[in-house]
Design an enzyme around this catalytic site. Structure first.
Site, PDB file in Angstrom:
ATOM      1  N   HIS A  49     112.751 -17.538 -47.756  1.00  0.00           N
ATOM      2  CA  HIS A  49     113.409 -16.579 -46.882  1.00  0.00           C
ATOM      3  C   HIS A  49     113.811 -17.273 -45.584  1.00  0.00           C
ATOM      4  O   HIS A  49     113.197 -18.262 -45.174  1.00  0.00           O
ATOM      5  CB  HIS A  49     112.477 -15.401 -46.580  1.00  0.00           C
ATOM      6  CG  HIS A  49     113.125 -14.307 -45.809  1.00  0.00           C
ATOM      7  ND1 HIS A  49     113.011 -14.203 -44.444  1.00  0.00           N
ATOM      8  CD2 HIS A  49     113.924 -13.292 -46.200  1.00  0.00           C
ATOM      9  CE1 HIS A  49     113.704 -13.158 -44.028  1.00  0.00           C
ATOM     10  NE2 HIS A  49     114.266 -12.591 -45.072  1.00  0.00           N
ATOM     11  N   GLU A 100     121.572 -14.216 -49.464  1.00  0.00           N
ATOM     12  CA  GLU A 100     121.440 -13.673 -48.111  1.00  0.00           C
ATOM     13  C   GLU A 100     122.055 -14.660 -47.112  1.00  0.00           C
ATOM     14  O   GLU A 100     121.378 -15.578 -46.653  1.00  0.00           O
ATOM     15  CB  GLU A 100     119.964 -13.421 -47.790  1.00  0.00           C
ATOM     16  CG  GLU A 100     119.744 -12.639 -46.512  1.00  0.00           C
ATOM     17  CD  GLU A 100     118.283 -12.331 -46.263  1.00  0.00           C
ATOM     18  OE1 GLU A 100     117.926 -11.140 -46.271  1.00  0.00           O
ATOM     19  OE2 GLU A 100     117.487 -13.266 -46.075  1.00  0.00           O
TER      20      GLU A 100
END
Length: 205
Positions: A75, A124
């Site tokens: 992430h 993302e």
């Protein structure tokens, strides 16, 4: 499905984390949409004791708390230094019988992580993370479509994140082939998280 990343926000830590998780569980039961909190290690024990939802960790940990169901890897807040480290972290998660969601910032990275065969892969783009005005679904629909094709070529489900903040964002992401979305700011820092979640859920209808 909706992944809600608590990050290190004050609203997603300690007692606030427990309260937020109860809201997520209420909406999940009410709407029958799968909602998964991704939490800080320090809060896992109290959250697991308060919910029947799957609880995931938002980053790799040396000591994995018992009872968690899955783990975020790579992430933006916790980018893995190199691919070998990512491979090792993923192998550790698999050995612990955890589901995995590995994030990619671009399509080239997506292809590399797909080869690891995680449970889910996520696209993302960093430039839109945290945006409350522009989402990846609005700004990059053609990239999402390409990401979906990459995911499907590996037999993997794709999740999209970055700036997701409305039912229209969710609906568009699903129309393009994603199976769900990853959110953080829109829910965790919302004045009314339940209202925001219910809005996102409408995108699944």
């Amino acid at each position: 499905m909706i992944f809600v990343n608590y990050k290190n926000y004050e609203e997603g830590t300690g007692e606030n984390a427990v309260s937020l998780t109860k809201i997520l569980e209420s909406v999940a039961h009410e709407t029958q949409i799968k909602i998964i909190p991704s939490v800080q290690n320090v809060d896992t024990e109290s959250i697991l004791a308060s919910t029947s939802l799957e609880v995931w960790l938002q980053k790799p940990e040396e000591i994995l708390p018992s009872g968690i169901s899955g783990m975020f890897l790579n992430h933006s807040m916790y980018k893995v230094e190199n691919f070998d480290d990512l491979y090792a972290a993923h192998e550790k998660a698999i050995a612990a019988n955890l589901k995995t969601l590995i994030f990619a910032a671009d399509l080239d990275e997506l292809k590399k992580i797909a080869a690891l065969s995680p449970t889910y892969i996520a696209y993302e783009p960093p430039s839109l993370i945290g945006s409350t005005t522009t989402s990846v679904a609005q700004a990059e629909p053609e990239i999402i479509s390409q990401a979906v094709e990459i995911a499907r070529s590996f037999g993997l489900p794709l999740v999209v994140g970055a700036g997701i903040h409305s039912q229209e964002d969710v609906r568009k992401s699903l129309e393009l082939g994603a199976v769900g979305v990853a959110v953080a700011t829109d829910i965790v820092k919302a004045e009314d998280p339940r209202k925001e979640l219910l809005d996102l859920v409408e995108g699944f209808k």
